[in-house]
Design a protein around this motif. Structure first.
Motif, PDB file in Angstrom:
ATOM      1  N   LEU A   1       0.821  -1.209   0.000  1.00 19.61           N
ATOM      2  CA  LEU A   1       0.000   0.000   0.000  1.00 19.61           C
ATOM      3  C   LEU A   1       0.858   1.263   0.000  1.00 19.61           C
ATOM      4  O   LEU A   1       0.502   2.267  -0.627  1.00 19.61           O
ATOM      5  CB  LEU A   1      -0.937  -0.008   1.211  1.00 19.61           C
ATOM      6  CG  LEU A   1      -2.083  -1.034   1.154  1.00 19.61           C
ATOM      7  CD1 LEU A   1      -2.806  -1.098   2.487  1.00 19.61           C
ATOM      8  CD2 LEU A   1      -3.053  -0.684   0.039  1.00 19.61           C
ATOM      9  N   HIS A   2       1.981   1.246   0.693  1.00 17.75           N
ATOM     10  CA  HIS A   2       2.870   2.409   0.728  1.00 17.75           C
ATOM     11  C   HIS A   2       3.770   2.458  -0.508  1.00 17.75           C
ATOM     12  O   HIS A   2       3.977   3.527  -1.087  1.00 17.75           O
ATOM     13  CB  HIS A   2       3.732   2.381   1.990  1.00 17.75           C
ATOM     14  CG  HIS A   2       2.968   2.503   3.264  1.00 17.75           C
ATOM     15  ND1 HIS A   2       2.713   3.713   3.867  1.00 17.75           N
ATOM     16  CD2 HIS A   2       2.385   1.562   4.052  1.00 17.75           C
ATOM     17  CE1 HIS A   2       2.008   3.517   4.968  1.00 17.75           C
ATOM     18  NE2 HIS A   2       1.803   2.213   5.105  1.00 17.75           N
ATOM     19  N   THR A   3       4.291   1.308  -0.905  1.00 18.48           N
ATOM     20  CA  THR A   3       5.281   1.267  -1.982  1.00 18.48           C
ATOM     21  C   THR A   3       4.654   1.384  -3.366  1.00 18.48           C
ATOM     22  O   THR A   3       5.126   2.141  -4.213  1.00 18.48           O
ATOM     23  CB  THR A   3       6.090  -0.048  -1.900  1.00 18.48           C
ATOM     24  OG1 THR A   3       6.651  -0.172  -0.594  1.00 18.48           O
ATOM     25  CG2 THR A   3       7.207  -0.060  -2.938  1.00 18.48           C
ATOM     26  N   PHE A   4       3.588   0.622  -3.592  1.00 20.47           N
ATOM     27  CA  PHE A   4       2.987   0.565  -4.926  1.00 20.47           C
ATOM     28  C   PHE A   4       1.587   1.171  -4.999  1.00 20.47           C
ATOM     29  O   PHE A   4       0.963   1.165  -6.055  1.00 20.47           O
ATOM     30  CB  PHE A   4       2.936  -0.891  -5.410  1.00 20.47           C
ATOM     31  CG  PHE A   4       4.284  -1.528  -5.560  1.00 20.47           C
ATOM     32  CD1 PHE A   4       5.156  -1.126  -6.560  1.00 20.47           C
ATOM     33  CD2 PHE A   4       4.704  -2.518  -4.676  1.00 20.47           C
ATOM     34  CE1 PHE A   4       6.401  -1.710  -6.701  1.00 20.47           C
ATOM     35  CE2 PHE A   4       5.955  -3.110  -4.803  1.00 20.47           C
ATOM     36  CZ  PHE A   4       6.809  -2.703  -5.818  1.00 20.47           C
ATOM     37  N   LYS A   5       1.092   1.665  -3.857  1.00 17.49           N
ATOM     38  CA  LYS A   5      -0.239   2.285  -3.795  1.00 17.49           C
ATOM     39  C   LYS A   5      -1.343   1.317  -4.214  1.00 17.49           C
ATOM     40  O   LYS A   5      -2.365   1.714  -4.749  1.00 17.49           O
ATOM     41  CB  LYS A   5      -0.303   3.559  -4.665  1.00 17.49           C
ATOM     42  CG  LYS A   5       0.825   4.533  -4.432  1.00 17.49           C
ATOM     43  CD  LYS A   5       0.915   4.965  -2.982  1.00 17.49           C
ATOM     44  CE  LYS A   5       2.068   5.952  -2.770  1.00 17.49           C
ATOM     45  NZ  LYS A   5       2.307   6.236  -1.345  1.00 17.49           N
ATOM     46  N   GLU A   6      -1.105   0.034  -3.983  1.00 17.26           N
ATOM     47  CA  GLU A   6      -2.125  -0.973  -4.221  1.00 17.26           C
ATOM     48  C   GLU A   6      -1.902  -2.121  -3.250  1.00 17.26           C
ATOM     49  O   GLU A   6      -0.802  -2.317  -2.742  1.00 17.26           O
ATOM     50  CB  GLU A   6      -2.079  -1.485  -5.672  1.00 17.26           C
ATOM     51  CG  GLU A   6      -0.782  -2.154  -6.075  1.00 17.26           C
ATOM     52  CD  GLU A   6      -0.823  -2.697  -7.497  1.00 17.26           C
ATOM     53  OE1 GLU A   6      -1.842  -3.323  -7.848  1.00 17.26           O
ATOM     54  OE2 GLU A   6       0.152  -2.510  -8.238  1.00 17.26           O
ATOM     55  N   GLU A   7      -2.975  -2.859  -2.975  1.00 12.32           N
ATOM     56  CA  GLU A   7      -2.880  -3.965  -2.031  1.00 12.32           C
ATOM     57  C   GLU A   7      -2.491  -5.239  -2.763  1.00 12.32           C
ATOM     58  O   GLU A   7      -3.143  -5.641  -3.725  1.00 12.32           O
ATOM     59  CB  GLU A   7      -4.215  -4.151  -1.303  1.00 12.32           C
ATOM     60  CG  GLU A   7      -4.115  -5.056  -0.095  1.00 12.32           C
ATOM     61  CD  GLU A   7      -5.388  -5.036   0.727  1.00 12.32           C
ATOM     62  OE1 GLU A   7      -5.290  -5.257   1.945  1.00 12.32           O
ATOM     63  OE2 GLU A   7      -6.467  -4.813   0.151  1.00 12.32           O
ATOM     64  N   LEU A   8      -1.416  -5.866  -2.284  1.00 12.60           N
ATOM     65  CA  LEU A   8      -0.869  -7.052  -2.937  1.00 12.60           C
ATOM     66  C   LEU A   8      -0.703  -8.180  -1.933  1.00 12.60           C
ATOM     67  O   LEU A   8      -0.638  -7.955  -0.716  1.00 12.60           O
ATOM     68  CB  LEU A   8       0.511  -6.725  -3.542  1.00 12.60           C
ATOM     69  CG  LEU A   8       0.599  -5.566  -4.532  1.00 12.60           C
ATOM     70  CD1 LEU A   8       2.056  -5.218  -4.793  1.00 12.60           C
ATOM     71  CD2 LEU A   8      -0.104  -5.920  -5.826  1.00 12.60           C
ATOM     72  N   THR A   9      -0.607  -9.402  -2.449  1.00 13.08           N
ATOM     73  CA  THR A   9      -0.179 -10.522  -1.612  1.00 13.08           C
ATOM     74  C   THR A   9       1.351 -10.496  -1.533  1.00 13.08           C
ATOM     75  O   THR A   9       2.026  -9.784  -2.297  1.00 13.08           O
ATOM     76  CB  THR A   9      -0.626 -11.864  -2.203  1.00 13.08           C
ATOM     77  OG1 THR A   9       0.048 -12.060  -3.464  1.00 13.08           O
ATOM     78  CG2 THR A   9      -2.128 -11.901  -2.405  1.00 13.08           C
ATOM     79  N   GLY A  10       1.896 -11.294  -0.618  1.00 16.46           N
ATOM     80  CA  GLY A  10       3.347 -11.369  -0.499  1.00 16.46           C
ATOM     81  C   GLY A  10       4.044 -11.791  -1.781  1.00 16.46           C
ATOM     82  O   GLY A  10       5.002 -11.149  -2.222  1.00 16.46           O
ATOM     83  N   PRO A  11       3.594 -12.888  -2.432  1.00 25.51           N
ATOM     84  CA  PRO A  11       4.239 -13.289  -3.690  1.00 25.51           C
ATOM     85  C   PRO A  11       4.132 -12.222  -4.783  1.00 25.51           C
ATOM     86  O   PRO A  11       5.068 -12.067  -5.575  1.00 25.51           O
ATOM     87  CB  PRO A  11       3.476 -14.563  -4.076  1.00 25.51           C
ATOM     88  CG  PRO A  11       2.998 -15.117  -2.777  1.00 25.51           C
ATOM     89  CD  PRO A  11       2.659 -13.921  -1.940  1.00 25.51           C
TER      90      PRO A  11
END
Length: 425
Positions: free
Chosen positions: A53-63
């Motif tokens: 959320l901070h780095t890419f401005k989107e919610e991602l899974t770990g992989p």
């Protein structure tokens, strides 16, 4: 080729972020060394969302988060060696070069040299042996991370009736994961009077599934010979001693341990680099440089972070500092300022600041020792107050980040203290 400008040890989020930043800063002769068979580190088994959320401005899974960084490593043309275990890091006598000894099926036992090294080995879980839990040693006792790997990567079914000791984030996430796998999680017991995990994980992983969180409780006995049969849980007093009259038996076939993470610092200590006993990570300055010149440390091997986004941000700064060191060295002759911890502050990263190398904005990250409400974070040098920042709540599970402007350092003495102060009503 065994000679490099920069060697990055660890191919997880910290190592990849450091290598990418160094490459963008003009360092072409570098390599990432990773002991696993793929890049990404622990993120590959963290299949839940909440990353990025901070780095890419989107919610991602770990992989997904790991894949984005691995793609950037390949796009930048950064070489990496997988299945490569680093055995030691040493300073070469009468030289500014560092020797990194590795072993792999491809290289055999080899010694690589570099002008600079970034340590990014991550952390490991605290095992049962370090917890002094009495009882037998049956099948069915796992660290939460081991259970996560078995369930998420290997598709294993490890148990049906589960108790979790410790409310670290991995344990909280595995409480939800085991529930989704069809198991019943009877309770999460936490020795401290507060959770050591993020508030969002308590809500999403326990509250949403009606899993009880037993604060000020711990496992006092483990029952079972070949297989786990159950555990006894008791409340603890203010001295964390079990209260015998509160002991309760929980039948279970699985006990997960989520009792803290430890920076993976055997290489660091073996190199003779000073270790901070409060974090079990290296003592570093404003450039994330250890007391071995040209060796930098970042991510969870430096201090355990709450969010991987902060690991990436910090590690990029380490990569940029390593690049600066390689190109023309870090500045000398500036004033050296020691950071000290005061009331409520467990540690600070960095531990010292050299004014010659301090960036325009120096991040001071720390964790508090207890739960604090309606307080001020104060950074002070002598009688001069450099920062005062109000906060409604501070908890040990969440890192605090305050930013010190460079112009403030001119008025600082040779020490800066960071502490918590209650706000007057």
């Amino acid at each position: 080729m065994n000679k490099y400008d920069l060697i990055v040890i660890g191919g997880g989020p910290a190592g990849m972020a450091a290598a990418i930043a160094a490459k963008k800063a003009g360092i072409d002769d570098l390599v990432i060394l990773e002991r696993d068979s793929v890049l990404g580190g622990i993120l590959n088994q963290c299949i839940h969302n909440g990353f990025g959320l901070h780095t890419f401005k989107e919610e991602l899974t770990g992989p997904e988060y790991a894949e984005k960084y691995a793609d950037m490593v390949r796009q930048e043309g950064i070489p990496f060696e997988l299945d490569t275990m680093v055995l030691s890091v040493e300073k070469i006598q009468d030289s500014e070069l560092k020797a990194v000894t590795v072993i792999s099926s491809k290289l055999g036992v080899a010694t690589l040299t570099a002008k600079a090294v970034v340590l990014a080995m991550g952390c490991r879980e605290r095992p049962r042996g370090a917890l002094n839990i009495p009882g037998t040693r049956p099948q069915g006792v796992y660290t939460a991370g081991t259970a996560q790997k078995l369930v998420n990567l290997e598709g294993a079914h490890i148990g049906k009736e589960v108790v979790i000791l410790g409310s670290g984030d991995i344990g909280l996430i595995m409480a939800r994961r085991m529930t989704l796998e069809g198991a019943h999680v009877a309770a999460v017991a936490e020795l401290m009077p507060y959770s050591s995990g993020l508030k969002r994980n308590i809500v999403q992983c326990l509250d949403d599934y009606d899993i009880p969180l037993l604060l000020s409780h711990t496992v006092v006995d483990i029952k079972g010979n070949e297989k786990l049969e159950g555990v006894y849980i008791a409340q603890v007093d203010d001295n964390r001693a079990p209260i015998e009259s509160t002991k309760k038996y929980y039948p279970c076939d699985t006990l997960l341990l989520s009792c803290g993470l430890i920076p993976e610092n055997e290489l660091t200590g073996g190199a003779g680099i000073s270790i901070d006993p409060r974090t079990n990570g290296a003592l570093v300055n404003e450039s994330l440089e250890t007391d071995m010149p040209g060796v930098f440390s970042c991510g969870n091997v430096l201090h355990v972070h709450d969010l991987v986004d902060f690991v990436s941000e910090e590690s990029a700064r380490a990569g940029e500092a390593a690049a600066k060191y390689i190109r023309h060295g870090l500045g000398e002759g500036g004033k050296s300022i020691e950071l000290k911890t005061g009331n409520g502050v467990r540690y600070t990263v960095p531990c010292r600041i050299n004014t010659a190398n301090a960036p325009d904005l120096t991040h001071i990250r720390f964790r508090v020792t207890d739960v604090y409400k309606n307080v001020s974070i104060i950074v002070k040098s002598g009688d001069t107050e450099l920062i005062r920042k109000k906060s409604q709540i501070l908890v040990p599970s969440e890192m605090v980040d305050v930013i010190l402007k460079k112009d403030k350092l001119s008025s600082a003495s040779d020490t800066i203290e960071v502490f918590i102060e209650e706000v007057a009503e």
